[in-house]
Write a protein that holds these residues in place. Structure first.
Motif, mmCIF file in Angstrom:
data_model
loop_
_atom_site.group_PDB
_atom_site.id
_atom_site.type_symbol
_atom_site.label_atom_id
_atom_site.label_comp_id
_atom_site.label_asym_id
_atom_site.label_seq_id
_atom_site.Cartn_x
_atom_site.Cartn_y
_atom_site.Cartn_z
ATOM 1 N N ASP A 21 1.144 -1.954 -25.484
ATOM 2 C CA ASP A 21 1.168 -0.930 -24.451
ATOM 3 C C ASP A 21 1.552 0.438 -24.998
ATOM 4 O OD1 ASP A 21 1.050 0.273 -22.013
ATOM 5 O OD2 ASP A 21 2.939 -0.565 -21.254
ATOM 6 N N TRP A 81 -2.704 9.156 -13.073
ATOM 7 C CA TRP A 81 -1.865 8.118 -12.491
ATOM 8 C C TRP A 81 -1.061 8.741 -11.331
ATOM 9 C CZ3 TRP A 81 0.423 4.702 -17.063
ATOM 10 C CH2 TRP A 81 -0.614 3.902 -17.587
ATOM 11 N N ASN A 135 -2.242 1.678 -10.146
ATOM 12 C CA ASN A 135 -1.474 0.887 -9.184
ATOM 13 C C ASN A 135 -1.717 1.521 -7.819
ATOM 14 O OD1 ASN A 135 -0.216 -0.788 -11.188
ATOM 15 N ND2 ASN A 135 1.101 0.949 -11.697
ATOM 16 N N LYS A 153 -7.401 -2.206 -11.753
ATOM 17 C CA LYS A 153 -6.313 -2.945 -12.414
ATOM 18 C C LYS A 153 -6.092 -4.189 -11.566
ATOM 19 C CE LYS A 153 -1.391 -2.540 -13.666
ATOM 20 N NZ LYS A 153 -0.247 -1.637 -13.864
ATOM 21 N N ARG A 202 -10.063 -2.939 -16.083
ATOM 22 C CA ARG A 202 -9.081 -2.849 -17.163
ATOM 23 C C ARG A 202 -8.693 -4.214 -17.720
ATOM 24 N NH1 ARG A 202 -4.235 -0.452 -15.937
ATOM 25 N NH2 ARG A 202 -4.019 0.883 -17.751
ATOM 26 N N GLU A 259 4.403 8.398 -22.482
ATOM 27 C CA GLU A 259 5.349 7.423 -21.941
ATOM 28 C C GLU A 259 6.316 6.880 -22.995
ATOM 29 O OE1 GLU A 259 3.476 4.140 -19.969
ATOM 30 O OE2 GLU A 259 5.378 3.104 -19.615
ATOM 31 N N LYS A 313 -7.003 -1.032 -23.801
ATOM 32 C CA LYS A 313 -6.009 -0.139 -24.411
ATOM 33 C C LYS A 313 -6.133 -0.181 -25.931
ATOM 34 C CE LYS A 313 -2.551 -0.033 -20.744
ATOM 35 N NZ LYS A 313 -1.123 -0.093 -20.353
ATOM 36 N N GLU A 320 2.964 8.378 -11.692
ATOM 37 C CA GLU A 320 3.487 7.301 -12.531
ATOM 38 C C GLU A 320 3.385 7.752 -13.986
ATOM 39 O OE1 GLU A 320 2.953 3.475 -11.222
ATOM 40 O OE2 GLU A 320 3.065 2.510 -13.187
ATOM 41 N N ARG A 321 4.510 7.707 -14.679
ATOM 42 C CA ARG A 321 4.565 8.140 -16.087
ATOM 43 C C ARG A 321 4.155 9.601 -16.252
ATOM 44 N NH1 ARG A 321 7.869 4.157 -16.692
ATOM 45 N NH2 ARG A 321 6.931 2.127 -16.309
HETATM 46 C C1 BDP Z 1 2.296 0.775 -18.641
HETATM 47 C C2 BDP Z 1 3.099 1.580 -17.698
HETATM 48 C C3 BDP Z 1 2.845 1.253 -16.273
HETATM 49 C C4 BDP Z 1 1.359 1.201 -16.011
HETATM 50 C C5 BDP Z 1 0.730 0.199 -16.925
HETATM 51 C C6 BDP Z 1 -0.788 0.157 -16.826
HETATM 52 O O1 BDP Z 1 4.466 1.385 -18.013
HETATM 53 O O2 BDP Z 1 3.473 2.243 -15.512
HETATM 54 O O3 BDP Z 1 1.073 0.893 -14.696
HETATM 55 O O4 BDP Z 1 0.989 0.564 -18.250
HETATM 56 O O5 BDP Z 1 -1.440 0.646 -17.749
HETATM 57 O O6 BDP Z 1 2.198 1.535 -19.818
HETATM 58 O O7 BDP Z 1 -1.336 -0.391 -15.883
#
Ligand code: BDP
Length: 684
Positions: A370, A156, A207, A287, A324, A398, A365, A164-165
């Motif tokens: 999440d 990411w 993203n 995504k 996704r 996360e 997932k 990210e994360r």
């Molecule tokens: C969440 C996260 C975010 C991710 C999203 C994802 O908080 O930052 O962009 O999933 O999987 O867990 O797209």
């Protein structure tokens, strides 16, 4: 440093590790056939391992000596190297290897045969691991085929160098908007991934910002190709996350409508361009229509339209579209109790089963929400029988302590893989579904979000390396136990001293349940600081639009997802899971509040009430977190100072934060419910 070398320490092997025999065995290496690609990487690795563990420089030869010990390495006759083929054409047999032993009285001969150069590489890592673990060469024999075809890591990472994360520093891929010039650390990462059997990677965040959208342009591609070259050496296919709106953003096309002829043409040309630069490019990760990302909905099209359009563009080149399923309404009205985010993936995708092209894989997932510390398994597994699927885990922590807290996640993943969906009478476990054969999927597998960054130890918390190692090992063979994997990792990382192994193993195996006990209770999830997702904030998301609620009031807590009075989410499961979750009596304690809204006085199977369970687990959890530090302290002088201190500092922080969690959660529920702790402990 020892931190940097992770599980590839290659420490010197002593006599009780069969040093003499291994020196003889690896002293002469017969290489059968041409060694390019991953085969060459395998030979380099052998050389390194032999030198470092055994103090020898192997002699490489192309014909077998008439006597004495040697190792012979080759590729199964007639097999092309997998590197010459598109990823969609790889077979599990290509990545298989066998290790056969032909011993005589005074010598030992091993024959390592790979299904392709990748198989050779995996075989070499197996052999080096066996040496490091102290296995007797006279007992060595193996025949391994990876259970999952696609074994993927998702970065990411953003082009600006942030992740990210990410909880382990900045990106090793990017700096200041560009791909790094010096790719040596990326190579080290490729090697680490290959050592646990990973064969695919997407190198940018799901993203996709404008800057990464440009990776697929004529200017961007030579740079991406440099990275693909590095991963190719280790048998790893490179994927990119793409922006569904790319035709609009960078293509000069007035729309991104998947049914528009000009848009389709643009993607076809883009695919041609990509494959000119990277002939074995893996494909796209997408995504779309999720958390404000563009997607087909904007044009009144569905996800099959969107995915198939991209799939058609990649198909002539053998590329894949990994689409996704993390699609839900993140702008819902919290006052409207009829919506349920948990239902979203199934509601969106189940009706599309059978509509996707052969080179589309849906990435799902592990849970419906999440990556919480505890969630039920996503009901999409088993529900789609005519669609290729990839299971998605999150190695980056996360919601599980952000690599400041110890949380070994393999036991959690293991539960997911072993979960029986009951989609068929017998054999409906998730692992059989993602492995592909149950429903005859063309291609399938497992992906996970990586936990690495440019930290010296890669993962922030040195013990979090176990999660990356464990992820690779587990999806290579889901029948390995979480404990076996932990022990392997501990031995490879810290050496074979029994007390070290014993303590590290104990810490790892206890850690998930410890973390769960002082955070959100009984599967309800969330209760974290919004956006950051670290630290307690019980109502942080309660009155927001994200759809992540606990519904705690003075009388009770939990989300009613039953058919009779709730959101009806339970109906997405097959019987008897549906009935089990739907019933207050039969729902497992650890998921009670995910499925039911109950009074605080509700009695669990464990015998205690919900409110008392909350108090008890939070006191016990904070205490156990402190205990982790005490266990570790025993290892002072048995683990090198660098690693000892790094872990010690993290554990001290965890112990402090666990107390904070305990106090915030207990106080909140004490004030809400007015019910005192049976044991009269201090609650603020
Ligand atoms: C969440 C996260 C975010 C991710 C999203 C994802 O908080 O930052 O962009 O999933 O999987 O867990 O797209």
């Amino acid at each position: 440093s020892t931190l940097y070398r992770t599980w590839l320490q290659y420490n010197e092997v002593g006599e009780n590790g069969f040093r003499g025999m291994y020196r003889e065995l690896l002293g002469r290496i017969v290489v059968a056939g041409e060694s390019s690609g991953a085969f060459a990487a395998a030979l380099r690795e052998l050389e390194l391992g032999a030198k470092s563990m055994l103090g020898i420089n192997p002699e490489f030869m192309n014909a077998a000596p008439s006597s004495g010990s040697y190792l012979r390495i080759g590729i199964k006759t007639g097999e092309a190297s997998s590197g010459d083929r598109a990823v969609s054409a790889w077979g599990k047999e290509d990545e298989a290897f066998s290790l056969k032993r032909f011993s005589t009285d005074d010598s030992i001969r091993l024959e390592l045969t790979g299904g392709s150069s990748s198989g050779v590489l995996y075989g070499v890592f197996f052999l080096l691991r066996a040496i490091a673990l102290g296995m007797n060469p006279q007992e060595l024999a193996a025949e391994e085929t990876p259970v999952n075809r696609l074994r993927m890591i998702n970065q990411w990472d953003n082009a600006d160098g942030s992740i990210e994360r990410g909880y382990a520093g900045n990106s090793i891929f990017y700096e200041g908007g560009e791909i790094v010039q010096d790719t040596s650390r990326i190579r080290d990462y490729a090697r680490m991934l290959a050592s646990v059997g990973i064969n695919a990677i997407s190198i940018n965040n799901v993203n996709v910002h404008e800057i990464e959208t440009r990776f697929i342009t004529e200017e961007g591609l030579p740079e991406v190709a440099r990275v693909a070259d590095v991963f190719r050496e280790y048998g790893i296919a490179l994927f990119l996350s793409i922006n569904f709106a790319a035709p609009l953003v960078i293509g000069g096309v007035g729309t991104a409508d998947p049914l528009d002829a000009e848009v389709r043409q643009w993607w076809a040309e883009t695919a041609n361009r990509i494959y000119r630069h990277i002939p074995d490019f893996g494909g796209f990760v997408v995504k779309a229509d999720s958390e404000h990302r563009p997607g087909p909905f904007a044009y009144g099209r569905d996800h099959a339209d969107g995915a198939n359009m991209l799939a058609e563009a990649l198909e002539p080149h053998g590329g894949l579209v990994i689409w996704r399923c993390f699609v839900y309404n993140c702008m819902q009205d919290w006052r409207d109790r009829s919506t349920d985010r948990a239902r979203a993936a199934y509601d969106h995708f189940k009706p599309l089963d059978g509509k996707f092209r052969d080179n589309v894989l849906l990435q799902i997932k592990n849970g419906p929400m999440d990556f919480q510390v505890r969630e039920p398994v996503s009901p999409l597994f088993g529900a789609m029988t005519r669609t290729n699927q990839v299971l998605e885990f999150q190695v980056t922590q996360e919601y599980t302590g952000q690599q400041r807290h110890l949380c070994y996640l393999v036991p959690q993943w293991k539960q997911v893989l072993d979960f029986d969906t009951h989609a068929v009478t017998s054999g409906g476990e998730v692992k059989n579904i993602v492995e592909g054969s149950l429903f005859g999927m063309k291609i399938s597998g497992v992906a996970a979000v990586s936990n690495i960054g440019n930290d010296e130890c890669w993962t922030g918390h040195p013990l979090a390396q176990a999660n990356l190692y464990g992820y690779g090992r587990l999806i290579w063979n889901p029948d390995l136990s979480a404990e076996e994997i932990a022990e392997e990792w501990a031995r490879l990382t810290f050496g074979n001293q029994p007390v070290v192994i014993d303590k590290v193993l104990h810490m790892l195996m206890a850690s998930w349940s410890i973390y769960e006990s002082y955070t959100s209770p009984l599967g309800v999830g969330w209760m974290v600081v919004p956006h950051y997702h670290y630290g307690p904030d019980v109502d942080g998301y309660e009155y927001s639009r994200w759809g992540t609620y606990h519904f705690a009031d003075r009388d009770g807590i939990g989300v009613d997802r039953t058919v009779a009075s709730g959101t009806g989410y339970t109906a997405q499961y097959f019987s008897p899971n549906r009935e089990m979750y739907d019933s207050l009596e039969n729902c497992p304690d650890e998921l009670l509040l995910f499925f039911h809204h109950v009074p605080y006085s509700h009695r669990l199977h464990s015998g205690s009430t919900v409110i008392q369970h909350i108090y008890d687990t939070h006191f016990a959890g904070a205490e156990a977190a402190e205990g982790l530090g005490m266990v570790w302290s025993v290892l002072k002088d048995r683990v090198d100072a660098e690693r000892f201190e790094a872990v010690e500092a993290r554990l001290a922080e965890q112990a402090e934060h666990a107390k904070h969690w305990r106090d915030v959660i207990n106080t909140y529920f004490y004030r809400k419910s007015g019910v005192p702790d049976e044991q009269g402990r201090q609650i603020y």
